[in-house]
Write a protein that holds these residues in place. Sequence first.
Motif, PDB file in Angstrom:
ATOM      1  N   PRO A  63      12.615  44.156 -39.265  1.00  0.00           N
ATOM      2  CA  PRO A  63      11.180  44.365 -39.445  1.00  0.00           C
ATOM      3  C   PRO A  63      10.669  45.615 -38.736  1.00  0.00           C
ATOM      4  CG  PRO A  63      11.559  42.559 -37.925  1.00  0.00           C
ATOM      5  CD  PRO A  63      12.896  42.975 -38.461  1.00  0.00           C
ATOM      6  N   THR A  64      11.345  46.031 -37.672  1.00  0.00           N
ATOM      7  CA  THR A  64      10.962  47.233 -36.933  1.00  0.00           C
ATOM      8  C   THR A  64      12.223  47.953 -36.492  1.00  0.00           C
ATOM      9  OG1 THR A  64      10.944  46.136 -34.783  1.00  0.00           O
ATOM     10  CG2 THR A  64       8.880  46.081 -36.031  1.00  0.00           C
ATOM     11  N   ASP A  65      12.050  49.143 -35.971  1.00  0.00           N
ATOM     12  CA  ASP A  65      13.207  49.878 -35.451  1.00  0.00           C
ATOM     13  C   ASP A  65      13.032  50.170 -33.962  1.00  0.00           C
ATOM     14  OD1 ASP A  65      11.188  51.749 -35.671  1.00  0.00           O
ATOM     15  OD2 ASP A  65      12.433  53.275 -36.609  1.00  0.00           O
ATOM     16  N   GLN A  66      12.512  49.165 -33.238  1.00  0.00           N
ATOM     17  CA  GLN A  66      12.242  49.329 -31.819  1.00  0.00           C
ATOM     18  C   GLN A  66      13.508  49.677 -31.033  1.00  0.00           C
ATOM     19  OE1 GLN A  66      12.497  46.371 -33.449  1.00  0.00           O
ATOM     20  NE2 GLN A  66      12.440  44.643 -32.051  1.00  0.00           N
ATOM     21  N   ALA A  67      13.316  50.495 -29.989  1.00  0.00           N
ATOM     22  CA  ALA A  67      14.426  50.892 -29.122  1.00  0.00           C
ATOM     23  C   ALA A  67      14.617  49.890 -27.990  1.00  0.00           C
ATOM     24  CB  ALA A  67      14.182  52.278 -28.561  1.00  0.00           C
ATOM     25  N   GLU A  68      13.570  49.115 -27.700  1.00  0.00           N
ATOM     26  CA  GLU A  68      13.636  48.078 -26.678  1.00  0.00           C
ATOM     27  C   GLU A  68      12.987  46.822 -27.218  1.00  0.00           C
ATOM     28  OE1 GLU A  68      12.510  49.046 -22.722  1.00  0.00           O
ATOM     29  OE2 GLU A  68      13.457  51.017 -22.799  1.00  0.00           O
ATOM     30  N   VAL A  69      13.452  45.682 -26.745  1.00  0.00           N
ATOM     31  CA  VAL A  69      12.886  44.403 -27.168  1.00  0.00           C
ATOM     32  C   VAL A  69      12.520  43.575 -25.950  1.00  0.00           C
ATOM     33  CG1 VAL A  69      14.101  44.310 -29.380  1.00  0.00           C
ATOM     34  CG2 VAL A  69      15.162  43.309 -27.364  1.00  0.00           C
ATOM     35  N   VAL A  70      11.551  42.708 -26.140  1.00  0.00           N
ATOM     36  CA  VAL A  70      11.219  41.707 -25.131  1.00  0.00           C
ATOM     37  C   VAL A  70      11.496  40.352 -25.753  1.00  0.00           C
ATOM     38  CG1 VAL A  70       9.511  43.153 -23.960  1.00  0.00           C
ATOM     39  CG2 VAL A  70       8.781  41.632 -25.786  1.00  0.00           C
ATOM     40  N   VAL A  71      11.529  39.325 -24.935  1.00  0.00           N
ATOM     41  CA  VAL A  71      11.785  37.981 -25.434  1.00  0.00           C
ATOM     42  C   VAL A  71      10.741  37.642 -26.503  1.00  0.00           C
ATOM     43  CG1 VAL A  71      11.842  35.537 -24.806  1.00  0.00           C
ATOM     44  CG2 VAL A  71      12.857  37.241 -23.283  1.00  0.00           C
TER      45      VAL A  71
END
Length: 126
Positions: A63-71
């Motif tokens: 759904p996204t191309d985030q470089a970092e994720v959170v819980v």
Amino acid sequence: MNDYGSKSLWERIKQIFTGHSESPTPQVKDGILYSKQSDGTYLLSIDRSVFEQLGQITFADFPTDQAEVVVDDDLLDIEGDKSVETLKSPIAGKVIKRNFDLGQDIDKLNQADPQKNWIMVIEPAN
């Protein structure tokens, strides 16, 4: 305290020479199987429970191309015979690698092998 109790002789010998035991047991949260790798990163893949809930997976997309994720960040949108689901991150950290082949080769997703249906590799946040 040692953890030799239920290990085989070979596992105990290996632990003596390497100084550590085998990787911890993989954990599952909300359909994501996540296991710590020898380099400290986590391999996130699809747990068997997802197949039971969705049936055969027919579509997958990030759904996204985030470089970092959170819980609880969205990791993967998947569609199956029975329903549609968005799998969420069980851990926080930096995305090291993402399996872009999942959308092209949907058969890999339908295999219960974490080495084939992996979603991404994450370096955990401190």
